[in-house]
Design a protein around this motif. Structure first.
Motif, PDB file in Angstrom:
ATOM      1  N   ALA A  13       0.841  -1.195   0.000  1.00  0.00           N
ATOM      2  CA  ALA A  13       0.000   0.000   0.000  1.00  0.00           C
ATOM      3  C   ALA A  13       0.881   1.251   0.000  1.00  0.00           C
ATOM      4  O   ALA A  13       1.893   1.299   0.702  1.00  0.00           O
ATOM      5  CB  ALA A  13      -0.910  -0.006   1.214  1.00  0.00           C
ATOM      6  N   GLY A  14       0.483   2.207  -0.819  1.00  0.00           N
ATOM      7  CA  GLY A  14       1.269   3.426  -0.958  1.00  0.00           C
ATOM      8  C   GLY A  14       2.272   3.366  -2.095  1.00  0.00           C
ATOM      9  O   GLY A  14       2.853   4.396  -2.472  1.00  0.00           O
ATOM     10  N   GLY A  15       2.466   2.186  -2.639  1.00  0.00           N
ATOM     11  CA  GLY A  15       3.433   2.013  -3.712  1.00  0.00           C
ATOM     12  C   GLY A  15       2.869   2.343  -5.074  1.00  0.00           C
ATOM     13  O   GLY A  15       1.725   2.801  -5.208  1.00  0.00           O
ATOM     14  N   SER A  16       3.687   2.092  -6.092  1.00  0.00           N
ATOM     15  CA  SER A  16       3.310   2.401  -7.474  1.00  0.00           C
ATOM     16  C   SER A  16       3.506   1.190  -8.367  1.00  0.00           C
ATOM     17  O   SER A  16       4.304   0.297  -8.058  1.00  0.00           O
ATOM     18  CB  SER A  16       4.156   3.562  -8.011  1.00  0.00           C
ATOM     19  N   PRO A  87      -5.209  -1.109  -0.822  1.00  0.00           N
ATOM     20  CA  PRO A  87      -5.650  -2.508  -0.888  1.00  0.00           C
ATOM     21  C   PRO A  87      -6.903  -2.687  -1.748  1.00  0.00           C
ATOM     22  O   PRO A  87      -7.049  -3.721  -2.414  1.00  0.00           O
ATOM     23  CB  PRO A  87      -5.922  -2.848   0.579  1.00  0.00           C
ATOM     24  N   GLU A  88      -7.774  -1.705  -1.763  1.00  0.00           N
ATOM     25  CA  GLU A  88      -8.993  -1.810  -2.567  1.00  0.00           C
ATOM     26  C   GLU A  88      -8.737  -1.697  -4.064  1.00  0.00           C
ATOM     27  O   GLU A  88      -9.653  -1.869  -4.872  1.00  0.00           O
ATOM     28  CB  GLU A  88     -10.041  -0.770  -2.136  1.00  0.00           C
ATOM     29  N   ASP A  89      -7.502  -1.411  -4.455  1.00  0.00           N
ATOM     30  CA  ASP A  89      -7.138  -1.416  -5.878  1.00  0.00           C
ATOM     31  C   ASP A  89      -6.798  -2.821  -6.363  1.00  0.00           C
ATOM     32  O   ASP A  89      -6.565  -3.033  -7.561  1.00  0.00           O
ATOM     33  CB  ASP A  89      -5.938  -0.505  -6.137  1.00  0.00           C
ATOM     34  N   THR A  90      -6.742  -3.760  -5.445  1.00  0.00           N
ATOM     35  CA  THR A  90      -6.453  -5.142  -5.819  1.00  0.00           C
ATOM     36  C   THR A  90      -7.512  -5.646  -6.791  1.00  0.00           C
ATOM     37  O   THR A  90      -8.715  -5.593  -6.513  1.00  0.00           O
ATOM     38  CB  THR A  90      -6.430  -6.037  -4.570  1.00  0.00           C
ATOM     39  N   ALA A  91      -7.058  -6.112  -7.945  1.00  0.00           N
ATOM     40  CA  ALA A  91      -7.977  -6.552  -8.991  1.00  0.00           C
ATOM     41  C   ALA A  91      -7.171  -7.078 -10.171  1.00  0.00           C
ATOM     42  O   ALA A  91      -5.955  -6.890 -10.240  1.00  0.00           O
ATOM     43  CB  ALA A  91      -8.854  -5.388  -9.461  1.00  0.00           C
ATOM     44  N   VAL A  92      -7.883  -7.712 -11.083  1.00  0.00           N
ATOM     45  CA  VAL A  92      -7.308  -8.025 -12.388  1.00  0.00           C
ATOM     46  C   VAL A  92      -7.630  -6.849 -13.297  1.00  0.00           C
ATOM     47  O   VAL A  92      -8.789  -6.428 -13.387  1.00  0.00           O
ATOM     48  CB  VAL A  92      -7.881  -9.329 -12.965  1.00  0.00           C
ATOM     49  N   TYR A  93      -6.619  -6.322 -13.940  1.00  0.00           N
ATOM     50  CA  TYR A  93      -6.756  -5.144 -14.789  1.00  0.00           C
ATOM     51  C   TYR A  93      -6.719  -5.555 -16.256  1.00  0.00           C
ATOM     52  O   TYR A  93      -5.870  -6.353 -16.665  1.00  0.00           O
ATOM     53  CB  TYR A  93      -5.651  -4.146 -14.485  1.00  0.00           C
ATOM     54  N   TYR A  94      -7.648  -4.976 -17.025  1.00  0.00           N
ATOM     55  CA  TYR A  94      -7.780  -5.272 -18.442  1.00  0.00           C
ATOM     56  C   TYR A  94      -7.799  -3.981 -19.246  1.00  0.00           C
ATOM     57  O   TYR A  94      -8.227  -2.929 -18.758  1.00  0.00           O
ATOM     58  CB  TYR A  94      -9.101  -5.986 -18.732  1.00  0.00           C
ATOM     59  N   THR A 109      -4.068  -8.552 -16.120  1.00  0.00           N
ATOM     60  CA  THR A 109      -2.888  -8.663 -15.271  1.00  0.00           C
ATOM     61  C   THR A 109      -3.312  -8.368 -13.834  1.00  0.00           C
ATOM     62  O   THR A 109      -4.023  -7.397 -13.572  1.00  0.00           O
ATOM     63  CB  THR A 109      -1.769  -7.709 -15.751  1.00  0.00           C
ATOM     64  N   LEU A 110      -2.896  -9.228 -12.928  1.00  0.00           N
ATOM     65  CA  LEU A 110      -3.332  -9.154 -11.539  1.00  0.00           C
ATOM     66  C   LEU A 110      -2.460  -8.180 -10.752  1.00  0.00           C
ATOM     67  O   LEU A 110      -1.235  -8.312 -10.740  1.00  0.00           O
ATOM     68  CB  LEU A 110      -3.300 -10.533 -10.889  1.00  0.00           C
ATOM     69  N   VAL A 111      -3.111  -7.246 -10.099  1.00  0.00           N
ATOM     70  CA  VAL A 111      -2.437  -6.343  -9.178  1.00  0.00           C
ATOM     71  C   VAL A 111      -2.944  -6.645  -7.776  1.00  0.00           C
ATOM     72  O   VAL A 111      -4.153  -6.617  -7.528  1.00  0.00           O
ATOM     73  CB  VAL A 111      -2.724  -4.868  -9.534  1.00  0.00           C
ATOM     74  N   THR A 112      -2.015  -6.932  -6.897  1.00  0.00           N
ATOM     75  CA  THR A 112      -2.362  -7.213  -5.505  1.00  0.00           C
ATOM     76  C   THR A 112      -1.670  -6.185  -4.620  1.00  0.00           C
ATOM     77  O   THR A 112      -0.438  -6.076  -4.650  1.00  0.00           O
ATOM     78  CB  THR A 112      -1.929  -8.627  -5.098  1.00  0.00           C
ATOM     79  N   VAL A 113      -2.462  -5.462  -3.869  1.00  0.00           N
ATOM     80  CA  VAL A 113      -1.917  -4.427  -2.986  1.00  0.00           C
ATOM     81  C   VAL A 113      -2.055  -4.902  -1.548  1.00  0.00           C
ATOM     82  O   VAL A 113      -3.179  -5.127  -1.063  1.00  0.00           O
ATOM     83  CB  VAL A 113      -2.646  -3.090  -3.174  1.00  0.00           C
ATOM     84  N   SER A 114      -0.949  -5.066  -0.884  1.00  0.00           N
ATOM     85  CA  SER A 114      -0.960  -5.540   0.499  1.00  0.00           C
ATOM     86  C   SER A 114      -0.965  -4.357   1.456  1.00  0.00           C
ATOM     87  O   SER A 114      -0.373  -3.311   1.184  1.00  0.00           O
ATOM     88  CB  SER A 114       0.254  -6.421   0.754  1.00  0.00           C
ATOM     89  N   SER A 115      -1.653  -4.559   2.567  1.00  0.00           N
ATOM     90  CA  SER A 115      -1.764  -3.468   3.557  1.00  0.00           C
ATOM     91  C   SER A 115      -0.632  -3.531   4.574  1.00  0.00           C
ATOM     92  O   SER A 115       0.129  -4.480   4.625  1.00  0.00           O
ATOM     93  CB  SER A 115      -3.108  -3.568   4.263  1.00  0.00           C
TER      94      SER A 115
END
Length: 115
Positions: A13-16, A87-94, A109-115
């Protein structure tokens, strides 16, 4: 038409993260495009759009000010720069056209944001 998303992964979380959408068989300069995402257990949603001219971009309220959509016509590639990830940005992006075509969906592509 083939759209191939890449660049996902695990980020704190907070990353790019920067996502890429490599396109073949479709020309960005005559098509408005969008980034979409689907979180676990939720419907796919539109995150960001870019007009065919590239002069107009729009964002979902949930990502406004944090995400930036862009494209490189020489590479026929579209990007999504994601900053201040939550963390709520966690999703598969298309990526897909705007409006999307069912036969254009890639694997995402799967983005997983850890808290």
């Amino acid at each position: 038409v083939q759209l191939v998303e890449s660049g996902g992964g695990l980020v704190q979380a907070g990353g790019s993260q920067r996502l890429s959408c490599a396109a073949s068989g479709i020309t960005f300069s005559i098509n408005s495009m969008g980034w979409y995402r689907q979180a676990p257990g939720k419907q796919r949603e539109l995150v960001a759009t870019i007009s065919s001219s590239g002069s107009t971009t729009n964002y979902a309220d949930s990502v406004k000010g944090r995400f930036t959509i862009s494209r490189d016509l020489t590479k026929n590639t579209m990007y999504l720069q994601m900053n201040s990830l939550k963390p709520e940005d966690t999703a598969v992006y298309y990526c897909n056209k705007l409006p999307p075509r069912g036969d254009y969906w890639g694997k995402g592509t799967l983005v997983t944001v850890s808290s």
